[in-house]
Design an enzyme around this catalytic site. Structure first.
Site, PDB file in Angstrom:
ATOM      1  N   THR A  89       2.636   1.650   1.195  1.00 58.71           N
ATOM      2  CA  THR A  89       3.588   2.230   1.766  1.00 58.71           C
ATOM      3  C   THR A  89       4.592   3.369   1.007  1.00 58.71           C
ATOM      4  OG1 THR A  89       3.874   0.023   2.812  1.00 58.71           O
ATOM      5  CG2 THR A  89       5.669   1.496   3.309  1.00 58.71           C
ATOM      6  N   HIS A 145       9.578   1.086  -2.276  1.00 57.27           N
ATOM      7  CA  HIS A 145       9.223   0.203  -1.244  1.00 57.27           C
ATOM      8  C   HIS A 145       9.029  -1.073  -1.755  1.00 57.27           C
ATOM      9  CE1 HIS A 145       6.966  -1.298   2.170  1.00 57.27           C
ATOM     10  NE2 HIS A 145       5.662  -1.754   1.229  1.00 57.27           N
ATOM     11  N   ARG A 193      11.628 -11.887  -1.574  1.00 55.44           N
ATOM     12  CA  ARG A 193      11.805 -12.870  -2.487  1.00 55.44           C
ATOM     13  C   ARG A 193      13.376 -12.519  -3.162  1.00 55.44           C
ATOM     14  NH1 ARG A 193       6.910 -10.869  -2.593  1.00 55.44           N
ATOM     15  NH2 ARG A 193       7.325  -8.812  -3.670  1.00 55.44           N
ATOM     16  N   ASP A 203      -6.029  -1.370  -0.386  1.00 52.37           N
ATOM     17  CA  ASP A 203      -4.500  -0.821  -0.075  1.00 52.37           C
ATOM     18  C   ASP A 203      -3.567  -1.257  -1.332  1.00 52.37           C
ATOM     19  OD1 ASP A 203      -2.603   0.151   1.149  1.00 52.37           O
ATOM     20  OD2 ASP A 203      -1.898  -1.685   2.385  1.00 52.37           O
ATOM     21  N   GLU A 237       3.544   0.798   8.351  1.00 51.76           N
ATOM     22  CA  GLU A 237       3.500   1.297   6.991  1.00 51.76           C
ATOM     23  C   GLU A 237       3.054   2.520   6.929  1.00 51.76           C
ATOM     24  OE1 GLU A 237       3.890  -2.811   4.411  1.00 51.76           O
ATOM     25  OE2 GLU A 237       1.915  -1.976   4.495  1.00 51.76           O
ATOM     26  N   ASP A 253      -0.704   1.190   8.240  1.00 55.56           N
ATOM     27  CA  ASP A 253      -1.120  -0.058   8.021  1.00 55.56           C
ATOM     28  C   ASP A 253      -0.097  -1.022   8.552  1.00 55.56           C
ATOM     29  OD1 ASP A 253      -2.188  -2.546   7.008  1.00 55.56           O
ATOM     30  OD2 ASP A 253      -1.066  -2.198   5.194  1.00 55.56           O
ATOM     31  N   LYS A 259      -2.137  -8.365   8.340  1.00 54.53           N
ATOM     32  CA  LYS A 259      -2.396  -6.794   8.303  1.00 54.53           C
ATOM     33  C   LYS A 259      -3.672  -6.703   8.675  1.00 54.53           C
ATOM     34  CE  LYS A 259       0.643  -5.838   4.473  1.00 54.53           C
ATOM     35  NZ  LYS A 259       1.360  -4.312   4.836  1.00 54.53           N
ATOM     36  N   GLU A 264       1.357   5.424   5.055  1.00 59.01           N
ATOM     37  CA  GLU A 264       0.674   5.902   3.634  1.00 59.01           C
ATOM     38  C   GLU A 264      -0.433   6.754   3.890  1.00 59.01           C
ATOM     39  OE1 GLU A 264      -1.115   2.183   2.479  1.00 59.01           O
ATOM     40  OE2 GLU A 264       0.082   0.811   3.735  1.00 59.01           O
ATOM     41  N   TYR A 299       1.240 -15.492   3.101  1.00 57.22           N
ATOM     42  CA  TYR A 299       0.825 -14.657   2.041  1.00 57.22           C
ATOM     43  C   TYR A 299       0.997 -15.145   0.676  1.00 57.22           C
ATOM     44  CZ  TYR A 299       5.409 -13.144  -0.144  1.00 57.22           C
ATOM     45  OH  TYR A 299       6.751 -13.330  -0.779  1.00 57.22           O
ATOM     46  N   THR A 336      -5.794  -1.234  10.906  1.00 57.53           N
ATOM     47  CA  THR A 336      -5.270  -0.242  10.236  1.00 57.53           C
ATOM     48  C   THR A 336      -5.553   1.108  10.754  1.00 57.53           C
ATOM     49  OG1 THR A 336      -5.322  -1.778   8.304  1.00 57.53           O
ATOM     50  CG2 THR A 336      -5.048   0.666   7.661  1.00 57.53           C
ATOM     51  N   GLU A 376      12.176  -1.938   6.330  1.00 59.76           N
ATOM     52  CA  GLU A 376      13.192  -1.240   5.287  1.00 59.76           C
ATOM     53  C   GLU A 376      14.089  -0.550   6.111  1.00 59.76           C
ATOM     54  OE1 GLU A 376      10.824   0.312   1.721  1.00 59.76           O
ATOM     55  OE2 GLU A 376       9.315   0.321   3.426  1.00 59.76           O
ATOM     56  N   GLN A 429       2.743 -12.309   7.882  1.00 57.25           N
ATOM     57  CA  GLN A 429       2.774 -12.101   6.551  1.00 57.25           C
ATOM     58  C   GLN A 429       3.467 -12.902   5.958  1.00 57.25           C
ATOM     59  OE1 GLN A 429       3.935  -8.137   5.809  1.00 57.25           O
ATOM     60  NE2 GLN A 429       3.463  -8.179   3.536  1.00 57.25           N
ATOM     61  N   ARG A 478       5.186  -8.637  10.226  1.00 60.71           N
ATOM     62  CA  ARG A 478       5.959  -9.168   9.061  1.00 60.71           C
ATOM     63  C   ARG A 478       6.285 -10.788   9.144  1.00 60.71           C
ATOM     64  NH1 ARG A 478       5.030  -5.555   5.684  1.00 60.71           N
ATOM     65  NH2 ARG A 478       5.933  -3.366   6.233  1.00 60.71           N
TER      66      ARG A 478
HETATM   67  O1  LIG Z   1       5.999  -7.456  -1.379  1.00 61.06           O
HETATM   68  C1  LIG Z   1       5.131  -8.286  -0.507  1.00 61.06           C
HETATM   69  O2  LIG Z   1       5.016  -9.271  -0.540  1.00 61.06           O
HETATM   70  C2  LIG Z   1       4.620  -7.401   0.669  1.00 61.06           C
HETATM   71  C3  LIG Z   1       4.278  -6.042   0.240  1.00 61.06           C
HETATM   72  C4  LIG Z   1       3.559  -5.353   1.494  1.00 61.06           C
HETATM   73  O3  LIG Z   1       3.566  -5.771   2.624  1.00 61.06           O
HETATM   74  C5  LIG Z   1       3.155  -4.009   1.245  1.00 61.06           C
HETATM   75  C6  LIG Z   1       1.720  -3.743   1.412  1.00 61.06           C
HETATM   76  O4  LIG Z   1       1.030  -4.051   2.395  1.00 61.06           O
HETATM   77  C7  LIG Z   1       1.171  -2.688   0.102  1.00 61.06           C
HETATM   78  C8  LIG Z   1       1.835  -1.616   0.685  1.00 61.06           C
HETATM   79  O5  LIG Z   1       1.660  -0.916   1.559  1.00 61.06           O
HETATM   80  O6  LIG Z   1       2.547  -0.959  -0.285  1.00 61.06           O
HETATM   81 CA   LIG Z   2       0.066  -1.530   3.080  1.00 61.53          CA
HETATM   82 MG   LIG Z   3      -3.053  -3.151   8.393  1.00 57.10          MG
END
Ligand SMILES: O=C(O)/C=C/C(=O)CC(=O)CC(=O)O
Ligand SMILES: [Ca+2]
Ligand SMILES: [Mg+2]
Length: 412
Positions: free
Chosen positions: A344, A135, A144, A128, A199, A233, A253, A201, A244, A257, A358, A240, A237
């Site tokens: 996304t 996005h 962040r 992915d 998400e 996807d 995630k 995609e 992450y 999917t 978003e 995650q 959140r």
């Molecule tokens: O910026 C992040 O920490 C997280 C990003 C995502 O969750 C996006 C991801 O899975 C990739 C995408 O679908 O663009």
């Molecule tokens: Ca994704």
């Molecule tokens: Mg997924």
């Protein structure tokens, strides 16, 4: 069965599209490869049983199956290559326009509503990407807030991660709400996700193996990619957000999917090519394409029957050709049945964003729905459907199936 088929229907499944899917045999487990015209499914395995010439040698390349049409997935058909697919499409076009009214074909036709779809691809590797500038900017601001929304590498390479291929499932697979550790009042607490998201995609399916140790160039995309599916996807959140750093997406995630049951052959998208976004700075040489292209695919996200967003695929910064080149630049090979998803898709406008986080500004501005309820994230019972359309060969727009899921309660 209706024999008066509409060959260029307004719903986007005309004779210039011919998407491929696999249906489950009635009272059985084996799959059968099908295509469709309008809302009529055409059983290609049945046509082969009837001895109809389909324009290519239907024997499996490896010699292990009877043929590539009596199969649980499309992998063996895609492995036959673009010439076989072009011949099949040409022959089907002839049969459909000249003689499908004939009674002899009736046993190969089934109403769409009566068939059960299988996962169309045996997914070998699932990657992915994170290729939408809007996005990545939106999520960077939310995840962040203290730093630049885009990490310093973002404009230099298409960021991606390897996902879990065994949890890629066909449209209409129920979405069990995942449990995990999420922060509640600053402490990690185990429980069902409270921020379940989507998400939107587009996914690309590989139809040809490459060699370990060799690279695929940006110009070689069409040699290796057989078709396109829609992808949701699903993303928790809160799980995650806690897990992450520093390695990226994992349990937030990997629970599921979803992909569409119908695969649109890349041949059917020849008229959908469009100019991609201009890239600044100019990327490294292995990512350059002398004739860069993207695809004019318009997505629509429906929540409980209401369209909440229309993300435009062509707004994606890194192109599919660059994504394929990037994932092999270190010598990693691709395999028949690999799926790589765009990431996304979010356009510039707030009604073009590809995820709820978003669309609700991080879960603080609820979306109002026509049934007088509102949502920030998904509730049990919610149904999400992603659809898409693209310019078709005959001049209208083709429909790229749909990917749907209904959220059910915690899976355990
Ligand atoms: O910026 C992040 O920490 C997280 C990003 C995502 O969750 C996006 C991801 O899975 C990739 C995408 O679908 O663009
Ligand atoms: Ca994704
Ligand atoms: Mg997924």
């Amino acid at each position: 069965m209706p024999l008066d088929l509409d060959f260029s229907p307004a719903n986007g499944y005309g004779a210039d599209h011919l998407p491929m899917a696999v249906i489950r045999e009635a009272h059985g487990v084996a799959g059968r490869v099908v295509t469709r015209i309008d809302d009529t499914v055409i059983d290609l395995a049945r046509l082969a049983e009837m001895g109809v010439d389909l324009g290519f040698d239907i024997a499996d390349n490896s010699g292990t199956h009877v043929d590539v049409l009596h199969a649980d997935n499309l992998n063996a058909l895609l492995a036959k290559g673009h010439e076989a697919m072009a011949n099949l499409r040409g022959r089907l076009g002839e049969i459909i326009t000249n003689s499908f009214g004939a009674k002899r074909y009736a046993s190969a036709l089934r109403p769409l509503a009566t068939v059960e779809f299988m996962l169309p691809i045996a997914i070998k590797n699932y990657v992915d990407f994170y290729s939408s500038l809007q996005h990545a900017t939106n999520l960077g601001r939310l995840f962040r807030p203290e730093g630049d929304p885009l990490t310093p590498n973002w404009r230099h390479l298409p960021i991606g991660y390897h996902g879990r291929s065994s949890t890629v499932a066909v449209s209409d697979t129920p979405v069990g709400r995942p449990s995990g550790l999420r922060l509640i009042e600053g402490r990690p607490v185990f429980g069902p996700s409270l921020r379940l998201d989507i998400e939107a995609e587009v996914g690309f399916v590989i139809g040809k193996d490459s060699q370990l140790g060799s690279r695929i160039g940006t110009r070689e995309f069409f040699d290796y990619v057989a078709g396109v599916v829609l992808v949701n996807d699903w993303s928790a959140r809160d799980i995650q957000g806690f897990e992450y750093q520093p390695l990226g997406p994992f349990l937030g995630k990997s629970f599921l999917t979803s992909i569409s049951a119908w695969l649109t052959p890349i041949e059917a998208l020849a008229r959908a090519r469009t100019k991609p976004v201009t890239q600044d700075p100019i990327p490294a040489e292995y990512l350059l394409d002398p004739d860069p292209w993207s695809l004019d695919i318009e997505l629509a996200i429906e929540l409980n029957g209401t369209v909440i967003s229309r993300p435009p695929f062509a707004s994606t910064y890194w192109t599919p050709g660059q994504q394929l080149a990037h994932q092999t630049v270190n010598g990693a090979n691709v395999c028949i049945g690999d799926l790589f998803a765009s990431g996304t898709i979010s356009g510039e406008r707030s009604d073009q964003f590809g995820s709820l986080i978003e669309l609700t500004s991080g879960g603080v501005q609820p979306l109002s729905l026509p049934d007088q309820t509102s949502r920030v994230f998904l509730e049990d019972g919610d149904a999400v459907t992603i659809r898409a359309s693209a310019p078709s060969l005959a001049g209208g727009r083709l429909s790229m199936g749909e990917v749907r899921g209904i959220v059910v309660g915690p899976s355990q």
